[in-house]
Design a protein around this motif. Structure first.
Motif, mmCIF file in Angstrom:
data_model
loop_
_atom_site.group_PDB
_atom_site.id
_atom_site.type_symbol
_atom_site.label_atom_id
_atom_site.label_comp_id
_atom_site.label_asym_id
_atom_site.label_seq_id
_atom_site.Cartn_x
_atom_site.Cartn_y
_atom_site.Cartn_z
ATOM 1 N N PHE A 40 83.951 46.978 42.946
ATOM 2 C CA PHE A 40 83.426 46.153 44.029
ATOM 3 C C PHE A 40 82.117 45.526 43.562
ATOM 4 C CE2 PHE A 40 85.935 49.361 46.183
ATOM 5 C CZ PHE A 40 86.659 48.609 47.084
ATOM 6 N N THR A 41 81.947 44.233 43.834
ATOM 7 C CA THR A 41 80.680 43.578 43.519
ATOM 8 C C THR A 41 80.256 42.712 44.697
ATOM 9 O OG1 THR A 41 81.770 41.686 42.465
ATOM 10 C CG2 THR A 41 81.117 43.501 41.031
ATOM 11 N N THR A 42 78.955 42.493 44.781
ATOM 12 C CA THR A 42 78.375 41.623 45.782
ATOM 13 C C THR A 42 77.475 40.637 45.060
ATOM 14 O OG1 THR A 42 78.365 43.461 47.342
ATOM 15 C CG2 THR A 42 77.033 41.561 47.909
ATOM 16 N N THR A 43 77.671 39.361 45.330
ATOM 17 C CA THR A 43 76.917 38.308 44.659
ATOM 18 C C THR A 43 76.371 37.345 45.710
ATOM 19 O OG1 THR A 43 78.493 38.441 42.828
ATOM 20 C CG2 THR A 43 77.063 36.506 42.898
ATOM 21 N N PRO A 44 75.093 36.988 45.624
ATOM 22 C CA PRO A 44 74.597 35.955 46.554
ATOM 23 C C PRO A 44 75.408 34.666 46.383
ATOM 24 C CG PRO A 44 72.783 36.982 45.369
ATOM 25 C CD PRO A 44 74.058 37.469 44.729
ATOM 26 N N CYS A 45 75.729 34.020 47.480
ATOM 27 C CA CYS A 45 76.530 32.794 47.419
ATOM 28 C C CYS A 45 75.886 31.749 46.521
ATOM 29 C CB CYS A 45 76.755 32.225 48.814
ATOM 30 S SG CYS A 45 77.911 33.200 49.794
ATOM 31 N N ILE A 72 76.790 26.810 43.447
ATOM 32 C CA ILE A 72 75.746 26.073 44.142
ATOM 33 C C ILE A 72 76.370 25.116 45.148
ATOM 34 C CG2 ILE A 72 73.880 24.402 43.854
ATOM 35 C CD1 ILE A 72 73.363 25.684 41.110
ATOM 36 N N THR A 73 75.873 25.190 46.383
ATOM 37 C CA THR A 73 76.310 24.275 47.434
ATOM 38 C C THR A 73 75.072 23.787 48.177
ATOM 39 O OG1 THR A 73 76.541 26.024 49.077
ATOM 40 C CG2 THR A 73 78.495 25.522 47.771
ATOM 41 N N PHE A 74 75.216 22.709 48.909
ATOM 42 C CA PHE A 74 74.095 22.165 49.672
ATOM 43 C C PHE A 74 74.101 22.643 51.121
ATOM 44 C CE2 PHE A 74 74.666 19.145 46.188
ATOM 45 C CZ PHE A 74 73.392 19.199 45.644
ATOM 46 N N TYR A 114 84.136 27.226 50.057
ATOM 47 C CA TYR A 114 84.145 26.895 48.630
ATOM 48 C C TYR A 114 85.327 25.997 48.262
ATOM 49 C CZ TYR A 114 80.503 30.284 47.442
ATOM 50 O OH TYR A 114 79.322 30.970 47.332
ATOM 51 N N GLY A 115 86.259 25.817 49.174
ATOM 52 C CA GLY A 115 87.442 25.010 48.901
ATOM 53 C C GLY A 115 88.702 25.829 49.098
ATOM 54 N N LYS A 170 77.677 36.623 55.517
ATOM 55 C CA LYS A 170 76.212 36.554 55.587
ATOM 56 C C LYS A 170 75.565 36.162 54.252
ATOM 57 C CE LYS A 170 76.075 39.858 59.331
ATOM 58 N NZ LYS A 170 75.687 41.169 59.786
ATOM 59 N N GLY A 171 76.126 35.148 53.602
ATOM 60 C CA GLY A 171 75.516 34.626 52.388
ATOM 61 C C GLY A 171 75.832 35.377 51.118
#
Length: 123
Positions: free
Chosen positions: A4-9, A14-16, A25-26, A91-92
């Motif tokens: 299991f991993t958690t990564t900041p979005c 990178i998105t605006f 993300y598509g 939550k991001g």
């Protein structure tokens, strides 16, 4: 193996705009191009949708938006391992569950692994 991993979005892609769900993300196919190695074999993709009941608030009832999970299931180019990747956003953060199983064990462990993969939920 289950990881299991958690990564900041913002580190994932990178998105605006703020990412609230994996679909931001598509499509599953679009995101798959970023997370699945091009040499992966026997790729299967699945979208799971989790819905939530209506909540009562001081401003009245609200229905929370659904949460989506993307699942990528494939074998390595040499055919020795089966890999299943589940992705969701809350939550991001992007939550990833990666399951790897040698094909020599897959037949005996398939139902246990698929049951484990199906239990992924994030809050």
């Amino acid at each position: 193996t289950i990881v299991f991993t958690t990564t900041p979005c913002s580190s994932f892609k990178i998105t605006f705009t703020r990412v609230n769900d994996i679909v931001d993300y598509g499509s599953i196919e679009e995101l798959g191009k970023r997370v699945i190695p091009p040499e992966a074999r026997n790729l299967r993709m699945k979208v799971k949708t989790e819905t939530f009941p209506e909540k009562q608030t001081v401003r009245g009832p609200i229905t929370p938006p659904p949460r989506h999970y993307y699942r990528y299931d494939f074998t390595t180019p040499d055919g020795l391992d089966r890999i299943i990747i589940n992705l969701a956003v809350v939550k991001g953060f992007v939550y990833t569950m990666t399951t790897t199983c040698p094909m020599s064990y897959w037949k005996d462990e398939e139902s246990l692994i698929l049951d484990s993969v199906d239990t992924m939920t994030v809050a």
